[in-house]
Design a protein around this motif. Sequence first.
Motif, PDB file in Angstrom:
ATOM      1  N   LEU A  86     -96.004  24.396 -76.361  1.00 35.13           N
ATOM      2  CA  LEU A  86     -96.656  24.682 -77.636  1.00 35.13           C
ATOM      3  C   LEU A  86     -97.885  23.793 -77.832  1.00 35.13           C
ATOM      4  N   LYS A  87     -97.757  22.524 -77.517  1.00 31.38           N
ATOM      5  CA  LYS A  87     -98.862  21.591 -77.714  1.00 31.38           C
ATOM      6  C   LYS A  87    -100.086  21.951 -76.874  1.00 31.38           C
ATOM      7  N   THR A  88     -99.895  22.691 -75.785  1.00 35.78           N
ATOM      8  CA  THR A  88    -101.045  23.107 -74.978  1.00 35.78           C
ATOM      9  C   THR A  88    -101.867  24.177 -75.690  1.00 35.78           C
ATOM     10  N   HIS A  89    -101.370  24.701 -76.799  1.00 35.24           N
ATOM     11  CA  HIS A  89    -102.069  25.734 -77.557  1.00 35.24           C
ATOM     12  C   HIS A  89    -102.748  25.189 -78.812  1.00 35.24           C
ATOM     13  N   ALA A  90    -102.825  23.869 -78.919  1.00 33.53           N
ATOM     14  CA  ALA A  90    -103.380  23.236 -80.115  1.00 33.53           C
ATOM     15  C   ALA A  90    -104.858  23.554 -80.340  1.00 33.53           C
ATOM     16  N   ASP A  91    -105.555  23.984 -79.295  1.00 33.03           N
ATOM     17  CA  ASP A  91    -106.980  24.293 -79.465  1.00 33.03           C
ATOM     18  C   ASP A  91    -107.230  25.748 -79.860  1.00 33.03           C
ATOM     19  N   GLU A  92    -106.168  26.529 -79.978  1.00 34.77           N
ATOM     20  CA  GLU A  92    -106.320  27.934 -80.372  1.00 34.77           C
ATOM     21  C   GLU A  92    -106.626  28.045 -81.866  1.00 34.77           C
ATOM     22  N   SER A  93    -107.448  29.008 -82.185  1.00 35.91           N
ATOM     23  CA  SER A  93    -107.743  29.306 -83.586  1.00 35.91           C
ATOM     24  C   SER A  93    -106.829  30.459 -84.004  1.00 35.91           C
ATOM     25  N   LEU A 132     -84.897  26.959 -80.836  1.00 32.80           N
ATOM     26  CA  LEU A 132     -85.446  27.770 -81.920  1.00 32.80           C
ATOM     27  C   LEU A 132     -84.643  27.658 -83.210  1.00 32.80           C
ATOM     28  N   PRO A 133     -83.309  27.776 -83.183  1.00 34.45           N
ATOM     29  CA  PRO A 133     -82.575  27.683 -84.460  1.00 34.45           C
ATOM     30  C   PRO A 133     -82.808  26.352 -85.181  1.00 34.45           C
ATOM     31  N   GLU A 150     -91.636  31.825 -84.419  1.00 31.50           N
ATOM     32  CA  GLU A 150     -90.919  32.892 -83.713  1.00 31.50           C
ATOM     33  C   GLU A 150     -91.818  33.594 -82.699  1.00 31.50           C
ATOM     34  N   ARG A 151     -93.081  33.822 -83.055  1.00 24.87           N
ATOM     35  CA  ARG A 151     -94.022  34.424 -82.095  1.00 24.87           C
ATOM     36  C   ARG A 151     -94.258  33.484 -80.923  1.00 24.87           C
ATOM     37  N   ALA A 152     -94.362  32.190 -81.220  1.00 22.58           N
ATOM     38  CA  ALA A 152     -94.566  31.209 -80.158  1.00 22.58           C
ATOM     39  C   ALA A 152     -93.375  31.207 -79.198  1.00 22.58           C
ATOM     40  N   TRP A 153     -92.163  31.292 -79.737  1.00 23.69           N
ATOM     41  CA  TRP A 153     -90.981  31.333 -78.863  1.00 23.69           C
ATOM     42  C   TRP A 153     -91.003  32.570 -77.978  1.00 23.69           C
ATOM     43  N   THR A 154     -91.432  33.699 -78.511  1.00 25.88           N
ATOM     44  CA  THR A 154     -91.526  34.916 -77.707  1.00 25.88           C
ATOM     45  C   THR A 154     -92.511  34.710 -76.555  1.00 25.88           C
ATOM     46  N   ARG A 155     -93.659  34.120 -76.866  1.00 24.88           N
ATOM     47  CA  ARG A 155     -94.647  33.829 -75.819  1.00 24.88           C
ATOM     48  C   ARG A 155     -94.109  32.807 -74.824  1.00 24.88           C
ATOM     49  N   TYR A 156     -93.376  31.824 -75.324  1.00 26.20           N
ATOM     50  CA  TYR A 156     -92.791  30.816 -74.446  1.00 26.20           C
ATOM     51  C   TYR A 156     -91.778  31.450 -73.489  1.00 26.20           C
ATOM     52  N   GLU A 157     -90.961  32.340 -74.006  1.00 23.14           N
ATOM     53  CA  GLU A 157     -89.988  33.011 -73.147  1.00 23.14           C
ATOM     54  C   GLU A 157     -90.687  33.813 -72.048  1.00 23.14           C
TER      55      GLU A 157
END
Length: 77
Positions: A11-18, A40-41, A61-68
């Motif tokens: 997740l932290k690798t996405h900190a530069d996303e707008s 996630l829970p 929840e969207r981030a978890w989907t992308r992570y999976e």
Amino acid sequence: MSKPKSFTAWLKTHADESSAIGDLARDVSHDPGWPSRKGLPGQRTYLEECGAIPAAIEALERAWTRYEAYRAAQDDE
């Protein structure tokens, strides 16, 4: 084959996303109480207990989907 990153590290690798996920990543990066190992829970509960707005929980929840998807791609290598 390299070991996939944990969700929090990913997740932290996405900190530069707008985006909402980028916002969440920046918030997590600055939150010493973030429950990295709770899954996630536990992370959803943490956000709810902190009074997060519904959009933040949706971003989680969207981030978890992308992570999976990331994890699945790592498994295919």
